[in-house]
Design an enzyme around this catalytic site. Structure first.
Site, short mmCIF file in Angstrom:
data_model
loop_
_atom_site.label_atom_id
_atom_site.label_comp_id
_atom_site.label_asym_id
_atom_site.label_seq_id
_atom_site.Cartn_x
_atom_site.Cartn_y
_atom_site.Cartn_z
N ASP A 1 5.22 38.15 -12.24
CA ASP A 1 6.27 38.04 -11.23
C ASP A 1 6.71 39.42 -10.74
O ASP A 1 6.70 40.38 -11.51
CB ASP A 1 7.47 37.29 -11.85
N ASN B 1 4.65 27.50 -5.38
CA ASN B 1 4.27 28.63 -4.51
C ASN B 1 3.51 28.15 -3.26
O ASN B 1 3.45 28.85 -2.26
CB ASN B 1 3.36 29.65 -5.24
#
Ligand code: FPP
Length: 239
Positions: free
Chosen positions: A17, A65
């Protein structure tokens, strides 16, 4: 410095991330962060295998996502088509088997083919693995496994159920690392991580260095994994 055999995790999983924030802090577009993230990912993988880790799983694209702006997704797909496969050769040279975790039917057709071809190229390798989670969600993975069990018409045990997951026959992750300051699992390996040790780094993924990975290994090596047992029971087990 920690070496193979010194309480090193056999399987590590990484939630990569922070690419977007890292790029933004440099006044660059998000894709700049993903490109840097991909290069970092391959270097980090090589470092992990050099240290003696057998399996590495990375979270590259979650089902959530897939709702990102089209341009960003297209940029990620282009990275897979172009740079990912050539970088993979460095992993294949080490005799490491690639496995894709996730519902790749949600990806463009040519990307699916690129990925399945790459998987096939390494399918004869045994003992060491690199899993990349793409269009992956742990809940979807568990529901898929339940449906496979229902189709077979067989009751499952914890072991036979685990074999219906994408990670079938692999050891469970011992250590899950998340970069980018957030402290959550975000629908990643929920079944497999029941006894995983968790490690969180404030660094954004493109700046998470090989030394940072060593730091995570060192931290892991000092932890006592009891798997629900008492210290005394674990000492008996280790005799
Ligand atoms: C999360 O950071 C990262 C991703 C959604 C993509 C991760 C991809 C790579 C590391 C490159 C390898 C990619 C492929 C496709 C092989 P973020 O973008 O959510 O960062 P932010 O939280 O700072 O916005």
């Amino acid at each position: 410095m920690i070496k193979a055999g010194e309480n090193l995790p056999r399987h590590i999983a990484i939630i990569m991330d922070g690419n977007g924030r890292w790029a933004k802090s440099r006044l660059m577009p998000r894709m700049f962060g993903h490109k840097a993230g991909l290069t970092r990912m391959i270097d980090l993988l090589e470092h992990a295998y050099d240290r003696g880790v057998d399996y590495v799983t990375v979270y590259a694209l979650s089902t959530e996502n897939l709702n990102r702006p089209k341009a960003e997704l297209e940029g990620l797909y282009e990275l897979i088509r172009t740079r990912f496969t050539s970088l993979l050769d460095r992993i294949f040279k080490r005799g490491i088997r690639l496995k894709i975790l996730g519902d790749i039917s949600l990806l463009p057709k040519d990307v699916q083919k690129t990925l399945t071809d790459a998987e096939k190229e390494s399918e004869h390798f045994v003992g060491k693995g690199f899993n990349i989670a793409l269009a992956y969600g742990a809940r979807a993975e568990i529901v898929r496994a339940v449906n496979l069990a229902v189709e077979k018409g067989e009751k499952v045990t914890e072991k036979t159920f685990a074999d219906l997951l994408y990670t079938c026959s692999q050891p469970e992750p011992d250590l899950i690392i998340r970069t980018g300051k957030e402290k959550r699992l975000s629908n990643f390996l929920l079944y497999q991580s029941a006894y995983a040790e968790l490690y969180f780094s404030d660094k954004m993924f493109p700046e998470f260095s090989n030394e940072d990975l060593d730091e995570a290994f060192l931290d892991y090596s000092k932890r006592t994994r009891r798997f629900g047992k008492t210290d005394e029971q674990k000492k008996q087990d280790n005799k």
